[in-house]
Motif scaffolding. Structure first.
Motif, PDB file in Angstrom:
ATOM      1  N   HIS A   1       0.825  -1.342  -0.009  1.00 45.62           N
ATOM      2  CA  HIS A   1       0.038   0.057  -0.176  1.00 45.62           C
ATOM      3  C   HIS A   1       1.079   1.313  -0.142  1.00 45.62           C
TER       4      HIS A   1
ATOM      5  N   GLU B   1      -4.126  11.875   5.699  1.00 44.29           N
ATOM      6  CA  GLU B   1      -4.748  10.438   6.275  1.00 44.29           C
ATOM      7  C   GLU B   1      -4.997  10.114   7.601  1.00 44.29           C
TER       8      GLU B   1
ATOM      9  N   TYR C   1      -9.006   1.096  18.865  1.00 41.20           N
ATOM     10  CA  TYR C   1      -8.398   1.414  17.206  1.00 41.20           C
ATOM     11  C   TYR C   1      -7.158   1.574  16.831  1.00 41.20           C
TER      12      TYR C   1
ATOM     13  N   TYR D   1      -5.215   1.184  12.686  1.00 44.41           N
ATOM     14  CA  TYR D   1      -5.150   1.784  11.368  1.00 44.41           C
ATOM     15  C   TYR D   1      -4.830   1.249   9.622  1.00 44.41           C
ATOM     16  N   ASP D   2      -5.531   1.203   9.047  1.00 45.17           N
ATOM     17  CA  ASP D   2      -5.983   0.127   8.248  1.00 45.17           C
ATOM     18  C   ASP D   2      -5.815   1.063   7.259  1.00 45.17           C
TER      19      ASP D   2
ATOM     20  N   GLY E   1      -4.722  -0.427   4.061  1.00 38.04           N
ATOM     21  CA  GLY E   1      -5.463  -0.291   2.501  1.00 38.04           C
ATOM     22  C   GLY E   1      -6.666   0.165   2.026  1.00 38.04           C
ATOM     23  N   ARG E   2      -7.582   0.118   3.175  1.00 38.86           N
ATOM     24  CA  ARG E   2      -8.352   1.583   3.466  1.00 38.86           C
ATOM     25  C   ARG E   2      -8.140   2.489   3.404  1.00 38.86           C
ATOM     26  N   LYS E   3      -7.395   2.982   4.524  1.00 39.24           N
ATOM     27  CA  LYS E   3      -6.232   4.363   4.949  1.00 39.24           C
ATOM     28  C   LYS E   3      -7.731   4.834   5.473  1.00 39.24           C
ATOM     29  N   LYS E   4      -7.956   3.887   7.446  1.00 39.99           N
ATOM     30  CA  LYS E   4      -8.993   4.920   7.912  1.00 39.99           C
ATOM     31  C   LYS E   4      -8.890   3.675   9.180  1.00 39.99           C
ATOM     32  N   TRP E   5      -9.768   4.450   9.858  1.00 37.88           N
ATOM     33  CA  TRP E   5      -9.087   4.125  11.620  1.00 37.88           C
ATOM     34  C   TRP E   5     -10.071   2.793  11.933  1.00 37.88           C
ATOM     35  N   THR E   6      -9.575   1.966  11.584  1.00 39.35           N
ATOM     36  CA  THR E   6     -10.827   0.749  12.121  1.00 39.35           C
ATOM     37  C   THR E   6     -11.191   0.092  13.289  1.00 39.35           C
TER      38      THR E   6
END
Length: 293
Positions: free
Chosen positions: A221, A228, A259, A261-262, A264-269
Motif C-alpha cells: 500500500h 490521512e 482502534y 489504522y487500516d 489498505g482502506r486508509k482509515k481507522w477501524t
C-alpha cells in the motif's frame, strides 16, 4: 412481617450506600493511559487502577495510591509517571525502585500540555516540546542527558535540512502530546477536543522517496500522509490516548474503545481482538465488561 420490613430496610440501606459510593467516585478521564504494553491505567479518586486484557476480558490486576495534588499521569512499559508541581515521580514495576526527578533550570516542564507521553519506551526518560523542538531527557546512572531530537535526526542524515516537526497554534493549543509508532513510521500526536493530529519530520525529497518505495514494497500500500492519519473523535468522546504504541484508544463515558489504522482502506477501524473496556459504575454490576462489537 417485621422480618420482611427489616430485610427491606437493610436492602434499601445497602442500595443507598452503593449509590453514594458510585456518585462519589471521581474518574480523571484526561489522564487515563496505556502502560506495560497492553494495560490501561484509570485514575479513580486517590487510586490508580490498572486493568489487563486476559483472554478477551479486561481484569483489574493492580492498584497503586496517587498523591492528591498530582498534575498529570502516564506510563510506559516499565513504570508509571506521576507529574507533580515541581517534580516527576516514577513508580516502577518488575522490582524497580521509586525515583524522583526535581525540575530545575536545566530540565523544565513549562506546560503540562507540552509533556510528550511515550507509552512504548522502556527507559526512564521525559520528552518535552520546547520552542518548536522536541527534547528527550534520559537518565544515565545518576545523570540526566538531554537529546535534541531535531539535531539528532539532522546528524543521522548528514546534516541535511530537516524542518522542525511541529509548531503549536496558539489559537488551537495542544491538550496532550504523544509519541506514536506504527508501520508507517514515528509520529508525534497532538490531541485536541475534536481530533488527533499526526506529525512527522519532513525529510529531504530523496529520503521521502526511498521511504515511500520501501513501505509500498513491504506492505503493498502507499504510505499514508499525516493528514490521512488524522483521527476524528466521535460524538460523545471525552478524549483519546495512544494505546500500545501503535493504536488509539477513545474514552467515552464509562467505556474505552480501541482502534488501529487500516493502510489498505486508509482509515481507522475498531480492533476486533481488543474488547471495549467498561469502567466506573458499570463495572460494579455483573456483565459490566462489554465485548467487542
Amino acid at each position: 412481617m417485621r422480618e420482611i420490613n427489616a430485610y427491606l430496610l437493610l436492602l434499601g440501606g445497602m442500595l443507598l450506600n452503593f449509590s453514594l459510593a458510585i456518585a462519589q467516585t471521581t474518574i480523571n478521564h484526561e489522564n487515563i493511559f496505556s502502560l506495560r504494553h497492553t494495560c490501561v491505567g484509570i485514575p479513580e479518586d486517590d487510586k490508580l487502577r490498572i486493568y489487563a486484557l486476559k483472554k478477551r476480558n479486561w481484569q483489574l490486576m493492580d492498584s497503586i495510591p496517587l498523591p492528591k495534588d498530582y498534575k498529570a499521569l502516564d506510563g510506559n512499559i516499565r513504570r508509571v509517571y506521576i507529574l507533580m508541581e515541581n517534580q516527576m515521580v516514577f513508580h516502577g514495576f518488575y522490582g524497580e525502585p521509586k525515583d524522583t526527578l526535581l525540575f530545575s533550570d536545566s530540565i523544565k516542564m513549562n506546560e503540562i500540555t507540552h509533556w510528550i507521553r511515550t507509552p512504548h519506551s522502556t527507559e526512564k526518560d521525559i520528552w518535552i516540546y520546547e520552542n518548536e523542538r522536541i527534547a528527550a531527557y534520559v537518565k544515565d546512572g545518576e545523570k540526566w542527558l538531554k537529546i535534541d531530537m531535531h539535531e539528532h535526526l539532522s546528524r543521522m542524515l548528514n546534516n541535511e535540512g530537516v524542518k522542525p516537526l511541529i509548531k503549536e497554534d496558539v489559537t488551537r493549543p495542544f491538550k496532550k502530546l504523544y509519541s506514536f509508532e506504527n508501520e508507517a513510521g514515528e509520529y508525534t500526536v497532538a490531541v485536541h477536543d475534536d481530533k488527533m493530529i499526526f506529525y512527522r519530520y519532513e525529510l529531504p525529497a530523496v529520503y521521502r522517496e526511498a521511504r515511500n518505495i520501501d513501505f509500498e514494497e513491504k506492505y503493498g500500500h502507499s504510505l499514508p500522509s499525516s493528514k490521512e492519519m488524522e483521527f476524528v473523535l466521535q460524538d460523545g468522546a471525552i478524549t483519546a490516548f495512544v494505546y500500545d504504541r501503535r493504536m488509539v484508544a477513545v474514552v467515552f463515558p464509562g467505556l474505552i474503545r480501541f482502534y488501529q489504522y487500516d493502510f489498505g482502506r486508509k482509515k481507522w477501524t475498531q480492533i476486533p481482538d481488543v474488547p471495549d473496556l467498561a469502567y466506573g459504575a458499570c463495572c460494579m454490576y455483573p456483565g459490566g465488561q462489554s465485548e467487542a462489537h
